[in-house]
Structures are given as C-alpha cells and as structure tokens.
Scaffold this motif. Structure first.
Motif, PDB file in Angstrom:
ATOM      1  N   MET A  78      17.841  -2.095   5.930  1.00 16.26           N
ATOM      2  CA  MET A  78      16.435  -1.833   5.697  1.00 16.26           C
ATOM      3  C   MET A  78      15.695  -3.164   5.577  1.00 16.26           C
ATOM      4  SD  MET A  78      17.015   1.142   2.861  1.00 16.26           S
ATOM      5  CE  MET A  78      15.284   1.413   2.528  1.00 16.26           C
ATOM      6  N   PRO A  79      14.394  -3.188   5.900  1.00 15.41           N
ATOM      7  CA  PRO A  79      13.640  -2.049   6.427  1.00 15.41           C
ATOM      8  C   PRO A  79      13.995  -1.771   7.873  1.00 15.41           C
ATOM      9  CG  PRO A  79      12.283  -4.006   6.426  1.00 15.41           C
ATOM     10  CD  PRO A  79      13.572  -4.395   5.766  1.00 15.41           C
ATOM     11  N   CYS A  80      13.735  -0.570   8.287  1.00 17.32           N
ATOM     12  CA  CYS A  80      13.974  -0.215   9.680  1.00 17.32           C
ATOM     13  C   CYS A  80      12.912  -0.884  10.553  1.00 17.32           C
ATOM     14  CB  CYS A  80      13.921   1.302   9.865  1.00 17.32           C
ATOM     15  SG  CYS A  80      15.144   2.178   8.863  1.00 17.32           S
ATOM     16  N   GLY A  81      13.213  -0.960  11.834  1.00 13.66           N
ATOM     17  CA  GLY A  81      12.271  -1.586  12.749  1.00 13.66           C
ATOM     18  C   GLY A  81      11.204  -0.623  13.233  1.00 13.66           C
ATOM     19  N   LEU A 125      18.842  10.551  -0.173  1.00  7.20           N
ATOM     20  CA  LEU A 125      18.068   9.555  -0.913  1.00  7.20           C
ATOM     21  C   LEU A 125      18.857   8.259  -0.984  1.00  7.20           C
ATOM     22  CD1 LEU A 125      16.566  11.572  -3.912  1.00  7.20           C
ATOM     23  CD2 LEU A 125      15.254  10.277  -2.219  1.00  7.20           C
ATOM     24  N   VAL A 126      18.224   7.152  -0.595  1.00  8.84           N
ATOM     25  CA  VAL A 126      18.875   5.848  -0.623  1.00  8.84           C
ATOM     26  C   VAL A 126      17.958   4.836  -1.300  1.00  8.84           C
ATOM     27  CG1 VAL A 126      20.195   6.324   1.486  1.00  8.84           C
ATOM     28  CG2 VAL A 126      17.972   5.162   1.639  1.00  8.84           C
ATOM     29  N   VAL A 127      18.562   3.717  -1.724  1.00  7.84           N
ATOM     30  CA  VAL A 127      17.816   2.561  -2.224  1.00  7.84           C
ATOM     31  C   VAL A 127      18.303   1.349  -1.449  1.00  7.84           C
ATOM     32  CG1 VAL A 127      17.461   3.511  -4.536  1.00  7.84           C
ATOM     33  CG2 VAL A 127      19.513   2.168  -4.057  1.00  7.84           C
ATOM     34  N   ALA A 128      17.516   0.286  -1.479  1.00  5.35           N
ATOM     35  CA  ALA A 128      17.907  -0.964  -0.820  1.00  5.35           C
ATOM     36  C   ALA A 128      18.696  -1.823  -1.805  1.00  5.35           C
ATOM     37  CB  ALA A 128      16.670  -1.700  -0.325  1.00  5.35           C
ATOM     38  N   ASP A 129      19.888  -2.292  -1.393  1.00  3.49           N
ATOM     39  CA  ASP A 129      20.672  -3.154  -2.268  1.00  3.49           C
ATOM     40  C   ASP A 129      20.192  -4.601  -2.145  1.00  3.49           C
ATOM     41  OD1 ASP A 129      21.703  -4.146   0.086  1.00  3.49           O
ATOM     42  OD2 ASP A 129      23.710  -3.329  -0.194  1.00  3.49           O
ATOM     43  N   ARG A 133      20.303  -3.482   2.332  1.00  2.49           N
ATOM     44  CA  ARG A 133      21.009  -2.429   3.061  1.00  2.49           C
ATOM     45  C   ARG A 133      20.867  -1.118   2.299  1.00  2.49           C
ATOM     46  NH1 ARG A 133      24.489  -4.163   7.043  1.00  2.49           N
ATOM     47  NH2 ARG A 133      24.779  -6.419   7.176  1.00  2.49           N
ATOM     48  N   PRO A 134      20.821   0.000   3.019  1.00  2.00           N
ATOM     49  CA  PRO A 134      20.676   1.287   2.323  1.00  2.00           C
ATOM     50  C   PRO A 134      21.980   1.728   1.669  1.00  2.00           C
ATOM     51  CG  PRO A 134      20.857   1.635   4.689  1.00  2.00           C
ATOM     52  CD  PRO A 134      20.821   0.150   4.484  1.00  2.00           C
ATOM     53  N   VAL A 135      21.895   2.094   0.396  1.00  4.94           N
ATOM     54  CA  VAL A 135      23.039   2.664  -0.323  1.00  4.94           C
ATOM     55  C   VAL A 135      22.572   3.928  -1.014  1.00  4.94           C
ATOM     56  CG1 VAL A 135      24.192   0.449  -0.681  1.00  4.94           C
ATOM     57  CG2 VAL A 135      22.553   1.262  -2.380  1.00  4.94           C
ATOM     58  N   ARG A 136      23.491   4.829  -1.261  1.00 10.28           N
ATOM     59  CA  ARG A 136      23.145   6.076  -1.936  1.00 10.28           C
ATOM     60  C   ARG A 136      22.500   5.793  -3.282  1.00 10.28           C
ATOM     61  NH1 ARG A 136      22.702  10.235   1.496  1.00 10.28           N
ATOM     62  NH2 ARG A 136      24.492  10.353   2.905  1.00 10.28           N
ATOM     63  N   ALA A 137      21.441   6.535  -3.578  1.00  6.10           N
ATOM     64  CA  ALA A 137      20.721   6.289  -4.832  1.00  6.10           C
ATOM     65  C   ALA A 137      21.587   6.604  -6.045  1.00  6.10           C
ATOM     66  CB  ALA A 137      19.430   7.101  -4.853  1.00  6.10           C
ATOM     67  N   GLY A 138      22.373   7.672  -5.988  1.00  3.13           N
ATOM     68  CA  GLY A 138      23.320   7.988  -7.051  1.00  3.13           C
ATOM     69  C   GLY A 138      22.687   8.291  -8.389  1.00  3.13           C
ATOM     70  N   VAL A 139      23.328   7.767  -9.473  1.00  5.67           N
ATOM     71  CA  VAL A 139      22.904   8.028 -10.839  1.00  5.67           C
ATOM     72  C   VAL A 139      22.526   6.697 -11.493  1.00  5.67           C
ATOM     73  CG1 VAL A 139      23.568   8.996 -13.081  1.00  5.67           C
ATOM     74  CG2 VAL A 139      24.439  10.021 -10.971  1.00  5.67           C
ATOM     75  N   PHE A 140      21.410   6.671 -12.219  1.00  5.72           N
ATOM     76  CA  PHE A 140      20.994   5.452 -12.907  1.00  5.72           C
ATOM     77  C   PHE A 140      20.123   5.829 -14.102  1.00  5.72           C
ATOM     78  CE2 PHE A 140      18.169   6.366  -9.366  1.00  5.72           C
ATOM     79  CZ  PHE A 140      16.919   6.372  -9.954  1.00  5.72           C
ATOM     80  N   GLU A 150      12.359   1.971  -5.739  1.00  5.59           N
ATOM     81  CA  GLU A 150      11.862   2.867  -4.696  1.00  5.59           C
ATOM     82  C   GLU A 150      13.026   3.667  -4.121  1.00  5.59           C
ATOM     83  OE1 GLU A 150       9.718   0.415  -1.910  1.00  5.59           O
ATOM     84  OE2 GLU A 150       7.839   0.741  -2.998  1.00  5.59           O
ATOM     85  N   LEU A 151      12.857   4.977  -4.128  1.00  4.97           N
ATOM     86  CA  LEU A 151      13.858   5.889  -3.572  1.00  4.97           C
ATOM     87  C   LEU A 151      13.377   6.320  -2.194  1.00  4.97           C
ATOM     88  CD1 LEU A 151      14.257   8.140  -6.747  1.00  4.97           C
ATOM     89  CD2 LEU A 151      15.652   6.151  -6.129  1.00  4.97           C
ATOM     90  N   TYR A 152      14.207   6.108  -1.199  1.00  4.63           N
ATOM     91  CA  TYR A 152      13.821   6.459   0.165  1.00  4.63           C
ATOM     92  C   TYR A 152      14.454   7.790   0.543  1.00  4.63           C
ATOM     93  CZ  TYR A 152      12.083   1.705   0.885  1.00  4.63           C
ATOM     94  OH  TYR A 152      11.380   0.524   0.791  1.00  4.63           O
TER      95      TYR A 152
END
Length: 259
Positions: A78-81, A125-129, A133-140, A150-152
């Motif tokens: 991310m970000p995508c083009g 739902l993913v977040v940027a690490d 890079r996109p990673v699963r948003a998971g639990v926080f 930001e949750l994508y």
C-alpha cells in the motif's frame, strides 16, 4: 321419562357445565399468570439493558466514501497505484488475475470513553504495517480518548469479477463479488456490552465501452448521475448491533424478549 329421572339428568348436566367452567377459569388464570410473568421479565430485561447502555463505553465507527477511482493492485503493498486515464481491459485476454482493480473504504474507530476497549476486525479489513504493506487488522486495543489506525475495507477484483457484478446489476440480481467485514468493540467487564458493525463494499465500477466489442473501462462521470461512486454499494453510517451481557464468561446474554 319420570320426573325424578329428568331432575337427575338436569343436575348432572349442570354439574358437568360447572366442571367445564371451573377448568376454563383455571386455564384462563394460567394464561394471565404467564402473560404477567412475561411482562415482568420483559420489564426487568429492559431495565438491565438500560443500565448497561448507560455504562457502555462511547465508541464510534467513522467511514469515508470509498476511494474513487478504483485502484490498481500491486505486489509491493500500500498504497495501491492508480490506473492511467482511459484505461481499458479486453476480454478474454485480460480477464484473468493479472489486472486487478481494488475497491477501498477507510474506517476509523474512536474511543470517546474513559475506559480502554478492545477492537476485533474480521473479514476484508487490513492496516498498513511499518513497511507500508497490508496486514490483517486483527485484534487491538484503543486507549481512552484514542483512535484506531486507518482500517482499510478493501478487496481486489479481476475485471471479469467486476463484469459479473455489472451483469448481475443489469438483471436485478445480488452482486456476487464483494468486500465484507465486521468491527466488534467491547470493554473488559464481564457484565457489559458488545457493539458490532457489519461492513459491505461492492459495486460494478466498470462498464462496456460503447461500440467496442468486449472492451471495458472504468465508469466515467455521468451528466445526471454524477461521479463513478454511483456505481458502488456501501454505507457511511452502518447500523450498530449491541449485545447486552449478564456474563461473558458464562455466555449468558440479556434476552431480547424477556423470556
């Protein structure tokens, strides 16, 4: 028939009728008792829910409009083009996975309460690490007065999948290809509440090029219907679903109907 026999028959009938009336009264009292009990339980459940609502952490889920135009998937993250203006896709040469379009919508959880809350994200739902890079948003966790990253809500689609969505909309069917997710928020109380929002992003942002067989392009601005966002199905204010807990540990919920 003798007078004595008629008298006995009369009083037998009266006795049977009396028995029936007594049974009816008992049955009716039982109905009233059950109805009264249901009302009492409903009032108690409503009172518990009201108390838990007043103690629930104040949390909001804010969503933007989806990013327009659809993004171009890339292998680096991310970000995508962005697609070049006037980009087209041809069937069947470009209907496979080598030319993926990304639908994105950004969501943020804000904790307005004085207690820390846990946020659980499921689905697309993913977040940027740190390397973007996109990673699963998971639990926080979100601290009091804090907000989530930001949750994508995002998913990449082949041109064929989006063309399938276009065909489904044209025929009045449910769109088969979609991004779906849920966001669940709760605090650390055993006797508390759980809030959940279900998210959906789909649509048919591509359309056939007029007069060009098997050629597709991103939906352009329309004179009466406006920008291409009109082709997407999404919500900026999804409905919140709330569970009221008697005990999370015991998996005991406050019943909706007071039963």
């Amino acid at each position: 028939m003798s007078e004595t026999l008629r008298s006995e028959t009369f009083w037998t009938a009266v006795g049977a009728l009396g028995t029936m009336l007594a049974l009816f009264v008992v049955a009716w009292q039982s109905v009233l008792t059950r109805a009264s009990l249901r009302i009492t339980r409903q009032m108690a459940a409503d009172s518990i829910r009201s108390r838990l609502d007043s103690q629930a952490p104040e949390v909001t889920l804010a969503l933007d409009d989806p990013i327009w135009e659809p993004q171009a998937w890339n292998s680096t993250g991310m970000p995508c083009g962005s697609w070049p203006p006037g980009q087209t896709w041809h069937f069947p040469e470009q209907q496979d996975g080598s030319n993926r379009l990304v639908l994105q919508q950004i969501a943020v959880v804000q904790n307005l309460s004085q207690r820390r809350v846990q946020v659980r994200c499921e689905g697309d739902l993913v977040v940027a690490d740190n390397d973007n890079r996109p990673v699963r948003a998971g639990v926080f966790l979100v601290d009091p007065g804090g907000r989530s990253p930001e949750l994508y809500l995002q998913r990449d689609f082949t041109i064929k999948q989006l063309a399938d969505n276009h065909a489904a909309r044209e025929s009045g069917r449910e769109l088969p290809h979609r991004a779906v997710a849920s966001v669940t928020v709760e605090d650390d109380r055993d006797n508390g509440t759980t809030d959940r929002w279900d998210l959906l992003l789909t649509g048919c942002p591509v359309e056939p090029v007029a007069g060009r067989d098997a050629l597709w392009t991103i939906a352009p601005y329309h004179l009466t219907e406006g920008p291409g966002l009109r082709t997407l199905t999404y919500s900026r204010l999804p409905s919140r679903q709330r569970i009221h807990w008697i005990s999370r540990i015991a998996d005991a919920r406050v019943p909706l109907d007071g039963a």
